[in-house]
Enzyme design. Sequence first.
Site, PDB file in Angstrom:
ATOM      1  N   THR A 120       0.933  -1.133   0.083  1.00  0.00           N
ATOM      2  CA  THR A 120       0.147  -0.079   0.041  1.00  0.00           C
ATOM      3  C   THR A 120       0.810   1.427   0.010  1.00  0.00           C
ATOM      4  OG1 THR A 120      -1.504   1.275   1.439  1.00  0.00           O
ATOM      5  CG2 THR A 120      -0.304  -0.378   2.562  1.00  0.00           C
ATOM      6  N   TYR A 144      -1.969   0.531  10.534  1.00  0.00           N
ATOM      7  CA  TYR A 144      -2.202  -0.134   9.236  1.00  0.00           C
ATOM      8  C   TYR A 144      -1.027  -0.141   8.245  1.00  0.00           C
ATOM      9  CZ  TYR A 144      -3.510  -0.881   4.427  1.00  0.00           C
ATOM     10  OH  TYR A 144      -3.544  -1.256   3.082  1.00  0.00           O
TER      11      TYR A 144
END
Length: 327
Positions: A120, A144
Amino acid sequence: MEGRAVLVAGGAGYIGSHVALELVAGGRKVVVLDDLSTGRRDLVPADAVFIPGDMGDGALVRRILAEQACDSVMMFAGSIIVSESFQTPLPYWRNNVGAGFAFLDACIGAGVRHLVYSSTAAVYGSPDRLPIAEDAALRPISPYGRSKLALEWALADACSVGDTRFAALRYFNVAGADAMGRSGQVSPVASHLIKIAVEAAVGKRPGLSIYGEDYPTPDGTCIRDYIHVSDLAEAHVLALGHLERGGESLVANCGYGRGFSVREVLDAVQRVAGRKLAIDIGPRRRGDPPALVADSTLLQRILGWIPKRDDLDLIIRSALEWENRDL
Ligand code: UDP
């Protein structure tokens, strides 16, 4: 070795199911492993083998790899909501790192040769410069982002010895849906901008908030690089082909190299949907960097990836069609 089965962990989810569709269309045998915690059985292609289960269950993963003769795997399963990761950080470490590591360990132990990992843009945090190239500083600002980077590093270390090679694809903002309506974004609790806006446009929610309009950007709202999920799915198939032909491990950004602000996205949703949305201005959301735009020249150069759906209206139209169908 092309023609062997591909194990897709998380193949009943949004991105995993689009990649599974693409693999099946290319004639590959696909085995989907998914615990259906956020994914949906009906998104798994009819021609794929579906096995319900947890990617962190090493014994199960070893059994599947042996029985289904998979020597390539893709890892989509995981927890993906930045803001939620601040509220409940441990499940993020448990799912993305704990279960991810158990899966990786089982795959390497079983002799899997090719691994494609969903990484990501959150690994970059709040970058100093745009567009962001892969060698930019890695300074994630959320649990995250840290959990995704931790497993990316574990993967790179694991593949620095032995015969397994990997591709870590760092996604920017993924949106849109399959043109044939076979899959789209499903989230029990939506958190992503385009998903929320199209939900509002079809009447599934009364309206939405803009999370902050005091960012250092031209209109004060955050800028993101929105990539169509089907272009992203094609990048995965190319990455797998690259590894299977003996290509080196790689880490590559997936985006179009241009950004839209939250306001620009909402204007586009209203234009495409042909209706006004009830929009208010809320406070900033924790963990949101002001602007993220990908430099994806590496993906284009090494994999020959050609973006085909670099059009915000087209992305939104496909998301809207999916939302209307998936009532
Ligand atoms: N956003 C917003 N309202 C919403 C959802 C998102 O203003 O209801 C903003 C969010 O603050 C961010 C951008 O839209 O600036 C993209 O957020 P999203 O959750 O879609 O993706 P992220 O960039 O967090 O992965």
